[in-house]
Scaffold this motif. Structure first.
Motif, PDB file in Angstrom:
ATOM      1  N   ALA A 120      42.273 -87.175 -20.533  1.00  0.00           N
ATOM      2  CA  ALA A 120      43.649 -86.739 -20.323  1.00  0.00           C
ATOM      3  C   ALA A 120      44.639 -87.722 -19.565  1.00  0.00           C
ATOM      4  CB  ALA A 120      43.565 -85.554 -19.394  1.00  0.00           C
ATOM      5  N   ARG A 121      43.577 -88.822 -18.847  1.00  0.00           N
ATOM      6  CA  ARG A 121      44.636 -89.811 -17.992  1.00  0.00           C
ATOM      7  C   ARG A 121      45.243 -90.646 -19.033  1.00  0.00           C
ATOM      8  NH1 ARG A 121      44.953 -92.231 -13.384  1.00  0.00           N
ATOM      9  NH2 ARG A 121      45.075 -94.572 -13.428  1.00  0.00           N
ATOM     10  N   ASP A 122      44.590 -91.156 -20.321  1.00  0.00           N
ATOM     11  CA  ASP A 122      45.175 -91.997 -21.267  1.00  0.00           C
ATOM     12  C   ASP A 122      46.181 -91.079 -21.911  1.00  0.00           C
ATOM     13  OD1 ASP A 122      43.579 -94.144 -20.597  1.00  0.00           O
ATOM     14  OD2 ASP A 122      42.311 -93.838 -22.046  1.00  0.00           O
ATOM     15  N   MET A 123      46.035 -90.013 -22.050  1.00  0.00           N
ATOM     16  CA  MET A 123      47.054 -89.163 -22.986  1.00  0.00           C
ATOM     17  C   MET A 123      48.433 -89.198 -21.938  1.00  0.00           C
ATOM     18  SD  MET A 123      47.415 -85.260 -23.750  1.00  0.00           S
ATOM     19  CE  MET A 123      47.704 -84.644 -22.178  1.00  0.00           C
ATOM     20  N   VAL A 124      48.162 -88.839 -20.947  1.00  0.00           N
ATOM     21  CA  VAL A 124      49.376 -88.958 -19.947  1.00  0.00           C
ATOM     22  C   VAL A 124      49.932 -90.233 -19.734  1.00  0.00           C
ATOM     23  CG1 VAL A 124      50.403 -88.485 -17.490  1.00  0.00           C
ATOM     24  CG2 VAL A 124      48.567 -86.881 -18.719  1.00  0.00           C
ATOM     25  N   LEU A 125      49.225 -91.222 -19.610  1.00  0.00           N
ATOM     26  CA  LEU A 125      49.514 -92.778 -19.450  1.00  0.00           C
ATOM     27  C   LEU A 125      50.472 -93.144 -20.698  1.00  0.00           C
ATOM     28  CD1 LEU A 125      49.701 -95.001 -17.716  1.00  0.00           C
ATOM     29  CD2 LEU A 125      47.464 -95.875 -18.558  1.00  0.00           C
ATOM     30  N   ALA A 126      50.101 -92.472 -21.851  1.00  0.00           N
ATOM     31  CA  ALA A 126      50.485 -92.840 -23.394  1.00  0.00           C
ATOM     32  C   ALA A 126      52.017 -92.377 -23.450  1.00  0.00           C
ATOM     33  CB  ALA A 126      49.598 -92.566 -24.542  1.00  0.00           C
ATOM     34  N   MET A 127      52.012 -91.177 -23.100  1.00  0.00           N
ATOM     35  CA  MET A 127      53.138 -90.261 -23.111  1.00  0.00           C
ATOM     36  C   MET A 127      54.086 -91.096 -22.014  1.00  0.00           C
ATOM     37  SD  MET A 127      51.843 -86.406 -23.393  1.00  0.00           S
ATOM     38  CE  MET A 127      53.815 -85.917 -23.390  1.00  0.00           C
ATOM     39  N   ARG A 128      53.769 -91.359 -21.056  1.00  0.00           N
ATOM     40  CA  ARG A 128      54.830 -92.093 -20.143  1.00  0.00           C
ATOM     41  C   ARG A 128      55.292 -93.372 -20.631  1.00  0.00           C
ATOM     42  NH1 ARG A 128      52.874 -93.126 -14.358  1.00  0.00           N
ATOM     43  NH2 ARG A 128      51.040 -91.718 -15.342  1.00  0.00           N
ATOM     44  N   GLU A 129      54.215 -94.213 -21.182  1.00  0.00           N
ATOM     45  CA  GLU A 129      54.562 -95.838 -21.361  1.00  0.00           C
ATOM     46  C   GLU A 129      55.306 -95.675 -22.905  1.00  0.00           C
ATOM     47  OE1 GLU A 129      51.437 -97.768 -19.101  1.00  0.00           O
ATOM     48  OE2 GLU A 129      50.959 -97.783 -21.173  1.00  0.00           O
ATOM     49  N   MET A 130      54.840 -94.894 -23.974  1.00  0.00           N
ATOM     50  CA  MET A 130      55.163 -94.812 -25.235  1.00  0.00           C
ATOM     51  C   MET A 130      56.475 -94.035 -25.881  1.00  0.00           C
ATOM     52  SD  MET A 130      53.408 -97.429 -26.343  1.00  0.00           S
ATOM     53  CE  MET A 130      53.584 -97.236 -28.398  1.00  0.00           C
ATOM     54  N   ASN A 131      56.678 -93.084 -25.001  1.00  0.00           N
ATOM     55  CA  ASN A 131      57.739 -92.202 -25.242  1.00  0.00           C
ATOM     56  C   ASN A 131      59.172 -93.002 -25.544  1.00  0.00           C
ATOM     57  OD1 ASN A 131      58.982 -89.569 -25.959  1.00  0.00           O
ATOM     58  ND2 ASN A 131      59.830 -89.356 -23.979  1.00  0.00           N
ATOM     59  N   GLY A 132      59.785 -92.940 -26.699  1.00  0.00           N
ATOM     60  CA  GLY A 132      60.958 -93.738 -26.974  1.00  0.00           C
ATOM     61  C   GLY A 132      60.938 -95.194 -27.358  1.00  0.00           C
ATOM     62  N   LYS A 133      59.522 -95.663 -27.701  1.00  0.00           N
ATOM     63  CA  LYS A 133      59.175 -96.855 -28.008  1.00  0.00           C
ATOM     64  C   LYS A 133      59.423 -96.788 -29.643  1.00  0.00           C
ATOM     65  CE  LYS A 133      58.076 -98.893 -24.203  1.00  0.00           C
ATOM     66  NZ  LYS A 133      58.970 -99.367 -23.481  1.00  0.00           N
ATOM     67  N   TYR A 134      59.643 -97.894 -30.269  1.00  0.00           N
ATOM     68  CA  TYR A 134      59.766 -97.939 -31.566  1.00  0.00           C
ATOM     69  C   TYR A 134      58.366 -98.262 -32.311  1.00  0.00           C
ATOM     70  CZ  TYR A 134      64.848 -98.044 -31.922  1.00  0.00           C
ATOM     71  OH  TYR A 134      66.256 -97.890 -31.687  1.00  0.00           O
ATOM     72  N   ILE A 135      58.228 -97.150 -33.231  1.00  0.00           N
ATOM     73  CA  ILE A 135      57.063 -97.267 -34.215  1.00  0.00           C
ATOM     74  C   ILE A 135      57.811 -97.341 -35.428  1.00  0.00           C
ATOM     75  CG2 ILE A 135      55.078 -96.325 -35.188  1.00  0.00           C
ATOM     76  CD1 ILE A 135      54.764 -94.655 -32.351  1.00  0.00           C
ATOM     77  N   GLY A 136      57.620 -98.216 -36.181  1.00  0.00           N
ATOM     78  CA  GLY A 136      58.305 -98.391 -37.491  1.00  0.00           C
ATOM     79  C   GLY A 136      59.964 -98.553 -37.165  1.00  0.00           C
ATOM     80  N   SER A 137      60.852 -97.949 -37.579  1.00  0.00           N
ATOM     81  CA  SER A 137      62.208 -98.424 -37.616  1.00  0.00           C
ATOM     82  C   SER A 137      62.800 -97.210 -36.491  1.00  0.00           C
ATOM     83  CB  SER A 137      62.977 -98.435 -38.835  1.00  0.00           C
ATOM     84  OG  SER A 137      62.909 -97.065 -39.442  1.00  0.00           O
ATOM     85  N   ARG A 138      62.148 -96.333 -35.901  1.00  0.00           N
ATOM     86  CA  ARG A 138      62.871 -95.442 -35.264  1.00  0.00           C
ATOM     87  C   ARG A 138      61.936 -95.351 -33.904  1.00  0.00           C
ATOM     88  NH1 ARG A 138      63.268 -90.319 -39.137  1.00  0.00           N
ATOM     89  NH2 ARG A 138      64.669 -90.995 -40.658  1.00  0.00           N
ATOM     90  N   PRO A 139      62.794 -94.887 -32.928  1.00  0.00           N
ATOM     91  CA  PRO A 139      62.136 -94.602 -31.426  1.00  0.00           C
ATOM     92  C   PRO A 139      61.398 -93.156 -31.668  1.00  0.00           C
ATOM     93  CG  PRO A 139      64.525 -94.177 -31.257  1.00  0.00           C
ATOM     94  CD  PRO A 139      64.355 -94.757 -32.617  1.00  0.00           C
ATOM     95  N   CYS A 140      60.143 -93.229 -31.183  1.00  0.00           N
ATOM     96  CA  CYS A 140      59.154 -91.979 -31.270  1.00  0.00           C
ATOM     97  C   CYS A 140      59.611 -90.956 -30.197  1.00  0.00           C
ATOM     98  CB  CYS A 140      58.016 -92.370 -31.272  1.00  0.00           C
ATOM     99  SG  CYS A 140      57.163 -93.029 -29.825  1.00  0.00           S
ATOM    100  N   ILE A 141      59.439 -89.959 -30.420  1.00  0.00           N
ATOM    101  CA  ILE A 141      59.503 -88.759 -29.463  1.00  0.00           C
ATOM    102  C   ILE A 141      58.057 -88.018 -29.112  1.00  0.00           C
ATOM    103  CG2 ILE A 141      60.360 -86.559 -28.962  1.00  0.00           C
ATOM    104  CD1 ILE A 141      62.912 -87.413 -30.696  1.00  0.00           C
ATOM    105  N   LEU A 142      57.409 -87.904 -28.094  1.00  0.00           N
ATOM    106  CA  LEU A 142      56.265 -87.610 -27.715  1.00  0.00           C
ATOM    107  C   LEU A 142      56.107 -86.261 -26.990  1.00  0.00           C
ATOM    108  CD1 LEU A 142      54.395 -91.133 -26.720  1.00  0.00           C
ATOM    109  CD2 LEU A 142      54.784 -90.020 -28.769  1.00  0.00           C
TER     110      LEU A 142
END
Length: 144
Positions: free
Chosen positions: A88-110
Protein backbone atom coordinates in the motif's frame (compact mmCIF):
# COMPACT_ATOMS: atom_id res chain seq x y z
CA UNK A 1 -25.12 -16.28 -25.95
CA UNK A 2 -27.91 -16.56 -23.43
CA UNK A 3 -27.05 -18.62 -20.39
CA UNK A 4 -23.29 -18.49 -20.96
CA UNK A 5 -21.05 -16.72 -18.47
CA UNK A 6 -17.99 -14.94 -19.83
CA UNK A 7 -14.86 -15.26 -17.71
CA UNK A 8 -11.91 -12.91 -18.18
CA UNK A 9 -8.96 -15.32 -18.18
CA UNK A 10 -6.46 -12.46 -17.87
CA UNK A 11 -7.61 -11.87 -14.27
CA UNK A 12 -5.48 -14.87 -13.29
CA UNK A 13 -2.39 -12.90 -14.43
CA UNK A 14 -2.85 -10.33 -11.64
CA UNK A 15 -1.47 -10.93 -8.13
CA UNK A 16 -4.23 -11.98 -5.77
CA UNK A 17 -3.56 -9.55 -2.90
CA UNK A 18 -2.29 -6.49 -4.74
CA UNK A 19 -2.99 -2.77 -4.50
CA UNK A 20 -4.12 -1.40 -7.84
CA UNK A 21 -4.18 2.06 -9.41
CA UNK A 22 -6.43 3.14 -12.27
CA UNK A 23 -4.40 5.20 -14.76
CA UNK A 24 -6.54 7.40 -16.99
CA UNK A 25 -6.06 9.95 -19.78
CA UNK A 26 -3.55 7.78 -21.64
CA UNK A 27 -2.95 8.49 -25.31
CA UNK A 28 -3.81 5.81 -27.87
CA UNK A 29 -0.12 5.09 -28.53
CA UNK A 30 0.66 3.98 -24.93
CA UNK A 31 1.68 0.33 -24.56
CA UNK A 32 1.94 -2.08 -21.62
CA UNK A 33 5.70 -1.57 -21.71
CA UNK A 34 5.46 2.23 -21.56
CA UNK A 35 3.06 2.05 -18.61
CA UNK A 36 5.29 -0.49 -16.83
CA UNK A 37 8.40 1.65 -17.36
CA UNK A 38 6.67 4.66 -15.81
CA UNK A 39 6.01 2.77 -12.52
CA UNK A 40 8.88 0.27 -12.43
CA UNK A 41 10.91 2.46 -10.03
CA UNK A 42 8.66 1.48 -7.10
CA UNK A 43 10.05 -1.52 -5.22
CA UNK A 44 6.80 -3.48 -4.96
CA UNK A 45 5.67 -2.84 -8.56
CA UNK A 46 4.08 -6.05 -9.90
CA UNK A 47 2.70 -5.32 -13.36
CA UNK A 48 0.89 -2.84 -15.56
CA UNK A 49 -1.66 -3.33 -18.32
CA UNK A 50 -3.45 -0.99 -20.65
CA UNK A 51 -7.00 -1.76 -21.75
CA UNK A 52 -7.11 -2.37 -25.48
CA UNK A 53 -9.89 -1.31 -27.81
CA UNK A 54 -11.63 -4.41 -29.09
CA UNK A 55 -14.97 -3.15 -30.44
CA UNK A 56 -16.26 -4.12 -33.85
CA UNK A 57 -16.41 -0.41 -34.74
CA UNK A 58 -12.66 -0.18 -34.21
CA UNK A 59 -11.97 -3.15 -36.47
CA UNK A 60 -14.21 -1.62 -39.13
CA UNK A 61 -12.13 1.60 -38.97
CA UNK A 62 -8.88 -0.29 -39.48
CA UNK A 63 -10.15 -2.25 -42.47
CA UNK A 64 -11.44 -5.30 -40.65
CA UNK A 65 -8.00 -6.39 -39.43
CA UNK A 66 -7.83 -8.03 -36.06
CA UNK A 67 -4.65 -7.53 -34.10
CA UNK A 68 -2.75 -10.64 -33.07
CA UNK A 69 -3.38 -10.78 -29.31
CA UNK A 70 -1.93 -8.23 -26.88
CA UNK A 71 1.03 -7.58 -29.16
CA UNK A 72 -1.11 -6.96 -32.25
CA UNK A 73 -0.21 -3.70 -33.99
CA UNK A 74 -3.81 -2.96 -34.97
CA UNK A 75 -5.11 -2.72 -31.38
CA UNK A 76 -4.82 0.61 -29.59
CA UNK A 77 -5.11 1.78 -26.00
CA UNK A 78 -8.63 2.76 -24.92
CA UNK A 79 -7.18 5.57 -22.82
CA UNK A 80 -6.74 3.83 -19.50
CA UNK A 81 -4.96 0.99 -17.74
CA UNK A 82 -4.10 -0.46 -14.35
CA UNK A 83 -0.92 -0.75 -12.30
CA UNK A 84 -0.40 -3.31 -9.51
CA UNK A 85 1.76 -2.92 -6.39
CA UNK A 86 2.56 -5.36 -3.62
CA UNK A 87 2.46 -2.73 -0.88
CA UNK A 88 0.00 0.00 0.00
CA UNK A 89 2.92 2.34 0.72
CA UNK A 90 4.24 2.15 -2.85
CA UNK A 91 0.73 2.59 -4.23
CA UNK A 92 0.19 5.78 -2.21
CA UNK A 93 3.67 7.06 -3.06
CA UNK A 94 3.13 6.41 -6.77
CA UNK A 95 -0.23 8.17 -6.72
CA UNK A 96 1.34 11.20 -5.05
CA UNK A 97 4.41 11.37 -7.30
CA UNK A 98 3.02 10.26 -10.67
CA UNK A 99 -0.39 11.96 -10.85
CA UNK A 100 -0.21 14.48 -13.70
CA UNK A 101 3.11 13.15 -15.07
CA UNK A 102 3.28 12.49 -18.80
CA UNK A 103 3.05 8.90 -20.00
CA UNK A 104 3.20 9.09 -23.76
CA UNK A 105 1.81 12.42 -24.94
CA UNK A 106 -0.69 13.15 -22.13
CA UNK A 107 -0.57 13.78 -18.38
CA UNK A 108 -2.01 10.76 -16.57
CA UNK A 109 -4.80 10.87 -14.00
CA UNK A 110 -4.47 8.38 -11.14
CA UNK A 111 -7.15 6.98 -8.87
CA UNK A 112 -7.18 4.07 -6.46
CA UNK A 113 -8.80 1.17 -8.26
CA UNK A 114 -11.95 -0.08 -6.59
CA UNK A 115 -11.61 -3.64 -7.93
CA UNK A 116 -11.52 -4.85 -4.35
CA UNK A 117 -12.44 -2.79 -1.31
CA UNK A 118 -9.39 -2.64 0.90
CA UNK A 119 -8.47 -0.61 3.94
CA UNK A 120 -4.92 0.66 4.32
CA UNK A 121 -5.41 0.50 8.07
CA UNK A 122 -5.73 -3.29 7.89
CA UNK A 123 -2.25 -3.52 6.35
CA UNK A 124 -0.25 -1.65 8.96
CA UNK A 125 -1.98 0.94 11.19
CA UNK A 126 1.26 2.74 12.17
CA UNK A 127 2.42 3.05 8.57
CA UNK A 128 -1.02 4.31 7.54
CA UNK A 129 -0.94 7.02 10.23
CA UNK A 130 2.49 8.17 8.99
CA UNK A 131 1.28 8.31 5.38
CA UNK A 132 -1.83 10.31 6.30
CA UNK A 133 0.21 12.73 8.43
CA UNK A 134 2.77 13.21 5.63
CA UNK A 135 -0.01 13.85 3.12
CA UNK A 136 -1.61 16.47 5.40
CA UNK A 137 1.72 18.25 5.90
CA UNK A 138 2.42 18.25 2.15
CA UNK A 139 -1.05 19.67 1.45
CA UNK A 140 -0.59 22.40 4.09
CA UNK A 141 2.84 23.30 2.67
CA UNK A 142 1.39 23.70 -0.84
CA UNK A 143 -1.29 26.08 0.47
CA UNK A 144 1.21 28.38 2.19
Amino acid sequence: VAGNVWVDKTLADWPQDDHRIFVGNLSRDVTDEMLSNAFRKYASFNMARIVLETTNAYYARVGGRRGGGRSGAARKCRGYGFVSFGSARDMVLAMREMNGKYIGSRPCILKKSNWQDRSLAKQNPEETRKLITAAKHAKAARKS
